[in-house]
Design a protein around this motif. Structure first.
Motif, PDB file in Angstrom:
ATOM      1  N   ALA A 181       6.631  -5.670  -4.833  1.00 59.17           N
ATOM      2  CA  ALA A 181       7.680  -5.738  -5.859  1.00 59.17           C
ATOM      3  C   ALA A 181       8.967  -5.079  -5.375  1.00 59.17           C
ATOM      4  O   ALA A 181      10.065  -5.529  -5.718  1.00 59.17           O
ATOM      5  N   TRP A 182       8.831  -4.017  -4.608  1.00 62.03           N
ATOM      6  CA  TRP A 182      10.015  -3.353  -4.040  1.00 62.03           C
ATOM      7  C   TRP A 182      10.718  -4.278  -3.045  1.00 62.03           C
ATOM      8  O   TRP A 182      11.951  -4.393  -3.041  1.00 62.03           O
ATOM      9  N   ALA A 183       9.945  -4.960  -2.193  1.00 60.14           N
ATOM     10  CA  ALA A 183      10.530  -5.911  -1.240  1.00 60.14           C
ATOM     11  C   ALA A 183      11.265  -7.025  -1.972  1.00 60.14           C
ATOM     12  O   ALA A 183      12.330  -7.480  -1.542  1.00 60.14           O
ATOM     13  N   LEU A 184      10.705  -7.473  -3.088  1.00 59.22           N
ATOM     14  CA  LEU A 184      11.359  -8.507  -3.894  1.00 59.22           C
ATOM     15  C   LEU A 184      12.653  -7.982  -4.505  1.00 59.22           C
ATOM     16  O   LEU A 184      13.679  -8.670  -4.522  1.00 59.22           O
ATOM     17  N   ARG A 185      12.605  -6.751  -5.011  1.00 55.87           N
ATOM     18  CA  ARG A 185      13.801  -6.175  -5.635  1.00 55.87           C
ATOM     19  C   ARG A 185      14.928  -6.007  -4.616  1.00 55.87           C
ATOM     20  O   ARG A 185      16.112  -6.190  -4.939  1.00 55.87           O
ATOM     21  N   GLU A 186      14.577  -5.670  -3.371  1.00 56.69           N
ATOM     22  CA  GLU A 186      15.582  -5.443  -2.332  1.00 56.69           C
ATOM     23  C   GLU A 186      16.010  -6.729  -1.633  1.00 56.69           C
ATOM     24  O   GLU A 186      16.901  -6.707  -0.786  1.00 56.69           O
TER      25      GLU A 186
ATOM     26  N   GLY B 177      10.447   2.217  -1.924  1.00 55.12           N
ATOM     27  CA  GLY B 177      10.170   2.159  -0.493  1.00 55.12           C
ATOM     28  C   GLY B 177       8.713   2.442  -0.228  1.00 55.12           C
ATOM     29  O   GLY B 177       7.856   2.242  -1.093  1.00 55.12           O
ATOM     30  N   GLY B 178       8.426   2.923   1.000  1.00 58.28           N
ATOM     31  CA  GLY B 178       7.068   3.266   1.364  1.00 58.28           C
ATOM     32  C   GLY B 178       6.807   4.750   1.201  1.00 58.28           C
ATOM     33  O   GLY B 178       7.604   5.496   0.638  1.00 58.28           O
TER      34      GLY B 178
ATOM     35  N   ASN C 134       0.828  -1.206   0.000  1.00 56.02           N
ATOM     36  CA  ASN C 134       0.000   0.000   0.000  1.00 56.02           C
ATOM     37  C   ASN C 134       0.863   1.257   0.000  1.00 56.02           C
ATOM     38  O   ASN C 134       2.082   1.195  -0.149  1.00 56.02           O
ATOM     39  N   HIS C 135       0.221   2.403   0.214  1.00 58.28           N
ATOM     40  CA  HIS C 135       0.882   3.699   0.119  1.00 58.28           C
ATOM     41  C   HIS C 135       1.783   4.002   1.305  1.00 58.28           C
ATOM     42  O   HIS C 135       2.529   4.990   1.271  1.00 58.28           O
ATOM     43  N   ASP C 136       1.724   3.200   2.348  1.00 57.10           N
ATOM     44  CA  ASP C 136       2.569   3.404   3.522  1.00 57.10           C
ATOM     45  C   ASP C 136       3.709   2.394   3.591  1.00 57.10           C
ATOM     46  O   ASP C 136       4.876   2.762   3.713  1.00 57.10           O
TER      47      ASP C 136
END
Length: 598
Positions: free
Chosen positions: A409-414, A456-457, A402-404
């Protein structure tokens, strides 16, 4: 990503079956023609949705969107109000923390895009008039409300909002507003820490140390004041009086200050005061009467005393019924993954439901961090905590980003696992299928269907669907496409969009996936199988199976009944069930759904 041949799958299952002394041929669910038939049947059934005003929350597929970041339908409102200075300006599409021009007219134009994807409800971030600028960022997100009676002029007019709602209803879709009772915009100052000079804002730092209830009771208080020229900026007028606020300094989001402190400097409303309870209840009754939304998502629920919700929630639901909205529904944001905390608000607090942060965190752990599927099983083992006379776990709102917290996909990339683009796409799609097929109601975060990633968030996860001019957005490598966020991203052929469309069709055409009670029958302490049943009161029962591993997985588990029909299979699975036992083999990163008969 590892691939697996059907022969290897069959061999694995045959070995497992022979170990059980069973040589019965397993059901093969990998036939392409069969899968196509399943999808077509789902499509034919899913269009027969009940009228929007008759549907229960468990019949919905929600889409969560920031209107400012979606589509610009009216460039004339990009700078906000032409008459009210405090709600004017802040437009700079090159900066991630500023207004970008999206509005309600633009969202109205894109309703067909959402409907085709199977979305039945649109949830908007707050759309009421905001303080446009606080320091070096803006209220593009809508959480700095000044006026609770009109839409923010950056997003359009009250007439535009009514047109949007009427258009959605005409397309048999619902509209949910995001509402705030915890705070208003940052207007009130304290002489002891703000002084009386140039306006400063507390965003991102604690400018005014929190004064505890004990300090206040002993006379150690701040001296609140409203800066000159801002005495009457809030609507309704009673909100301008500092006596209706806690005025105890900035929250650190710990202990009592989580409830009584200012949320990043925003004026914390004194929801302990009976006058405030009555006033806030009337504000949102009026919004229901004026705009006829189908429900509310309630912001910052855990930062408000629970007694407020016990009075506020039933009053609004009853008022909506009086206005002819029989299935008006509310769900809260309780930013916590612990079911003990979350369920407190759906039971004791009388809020019908909450966003399931526990689900989001567990899915991230399993899909991105490759924790065992037991993580999800442990979460689901606590589902009974949500059960009371008017709600249960099937009404929780599932999401995976979500927006926070940011996008999955970001967690996967990192991730330390260095996933390829192909595997990231597979894992994001699998996570979304969990949203649709496991207990709870699916909520798609806008842009997920176009492979958005982010950095990120917060602002870093709020990209533009329309062509973006933000450099930190446009340098992202999106999943499943060669486009960037500098392009227009309303591609109905995108592979994630197409997958979510199919998931919605399956969800809507199989009642057990919306109402069936869930029980986990198999999980592992490593990446691999998660298997659960979902059962209706009528006895109809489905088996939902996941393989979260990038390798083939198989397992044996107790199962009453026989698997005799596949509903959906995203990969190649083989299953056999007989004499109270089942053996299952699944290809990597796949989901399969089966019917069970006794």
């Amino acid at each position: 990503m590892t691939t697996i041949s059907k022969t290897l799958l069959a061999t694995a299952v045959a070995l497992a079956l022979s170990a059980c002394g069973n040589d019965k041929a397993p059901i093969d669910t990998s036939n392409d023609t069969q899968a196509s038939t399943v999808a077509e049947k789902a499509k034919q059934t899913s269009v027969q949705l009940a009228p929007y005003n008759q549907r229960h929350i468990q019949d919905e597929v929600l889409y969560f969107v920031l209107p400012d970041r979606f589509h610009n339908g009216d460039a004339d409102n990009d700078n906000g109000s032409k008459a009210i200075a405090i709600s004017q300006g802040g437009f700079d599409p090159t900066k991630e923390g500023h207004y970008h021009g999206g509005d309600v007219k633009g969202l109205t134009e894109k309703i067909p895009y959402l409907k085709e994807m199977g979305i039945t409800s649109i949830w908007l971030t707050p759309i009421l008039r905001n303080q446009a600028v606080q320091g070096d960022i803006t209220g593009y997100h809508g959480y700095w409300v000044l006026d609770f009676t009109e839409i923010d002029p950056h997003l359009g007019t009250n007439a535009d909002l009514k047109t949007f709602i009427d258009t959605a209803h005409a397309q048999n879709m619902k509209v949910f507003f995001d509402i705030i009772t915890n705070h208003t915009a940052d207007v009130i100052r304290y002489k002891e820490c703000h002084g009386e000079g140039e306006l400063t804002f507390s965003d991102g730092e604690q400018m005014c140390a929190y004064k505890s209830l004990a300090q206040v009771a002993a006379g150690d208080k701040y001296t609140p004041f409203v800066p000159k020229g801002m005495e009457n900026v809030k609507v309704p007028a009673w909100l301008n009086d500092p006596k209706y606020y806690h005025n105890q300094g900035d929250s650190t989001f710990e202990g009592e200050n989580s409830v009584y402190g200012d949320f990043f400097g925003l004026d914390d409303v004194n929801t302990d005061d009976p006058e405030v309870v009555a006033g806030m209840t009337e504000i949102f009754k009026d919004i229901i009467t004026q705009f006829k939304p189908d429900g509310f998502r309630i912001d910052t629920v855990k930062h408000v005393n629970i007694e407020f919700w016990q009075e506020f929630s039933p009053a609004l639901i009853e008022h909506a019924k009086q206005e002819g909205i029989e299935n008006f529904f509310m769900f809260g944001e309780v930013y916590d993954g612990n079911p003990d905390v979350l369920s407190k608000y759906t039971t004791e607090g009388k809020v019908p439901s909450v966003l399931d942060f526990g689900f989001a965190f567990a899915v991230k752990n399993v899909i991105a961090d490759q924790k065992g599927t037991q993580e999800l099983a442990n979460l689901f083992a606590q589902d009974g905590k949500y059960k009371d006379e008017d709600s249960d776990v099937n009404q929780l709102l599932n999401f995976v980003g979500n927006h926070d917290v940011g996008r999955l996909a970001w967690a996967l990339r990192e991730s330390e696992h260095n996933y390829s683009q192909e595997e990231m796409l597979s894992r994001v799609t699998l996570a979304h299928s969990m949203m649709y097929f496991l207990r709870g109601v699916p909520v798609v975060y806008y842009g997920s269907e176009q492979g958005f990633v982010g950095d990120g968030g917060n602002h870093n996860s709020r990209q533009d669907m329309m062509p973006s001019k933000v450099a930190s957005y446009n340098d992202d490598v999106l999943l499943g496409t060669d486009k960037t966020t500098a392009d227009d991203n309303f591609d109905t052929s995108h592979p994630i969009y197409q997958s979510l469309k199919l998931f919605a069709e399956i969800y809507q055409s199989n009642e057990v996936l919306r109402y069936g009670q869930q029980a986990v029958v198999f999980a592992e302490d490593k990446p691999g199988l998660l298997v659960a049943t979902r059962t209706l009161e009528s006895g109809e029962q489905y088996l939902i199976a996941y393989n979260t591993s990038s390798d083939m997985a198989h397992g044996e588990f107790a199962l009453q009944g026989n698997v005799n029909e596949v509903v959906y299979d995203s990969g190649q699975s083989l299953i056999d069930s007989t004499d109270g036992q089942a053996t299952l083999a699944m290809s990597p990163l796949s989901v399969a759904i089966y019917k069970i008969t006794n």
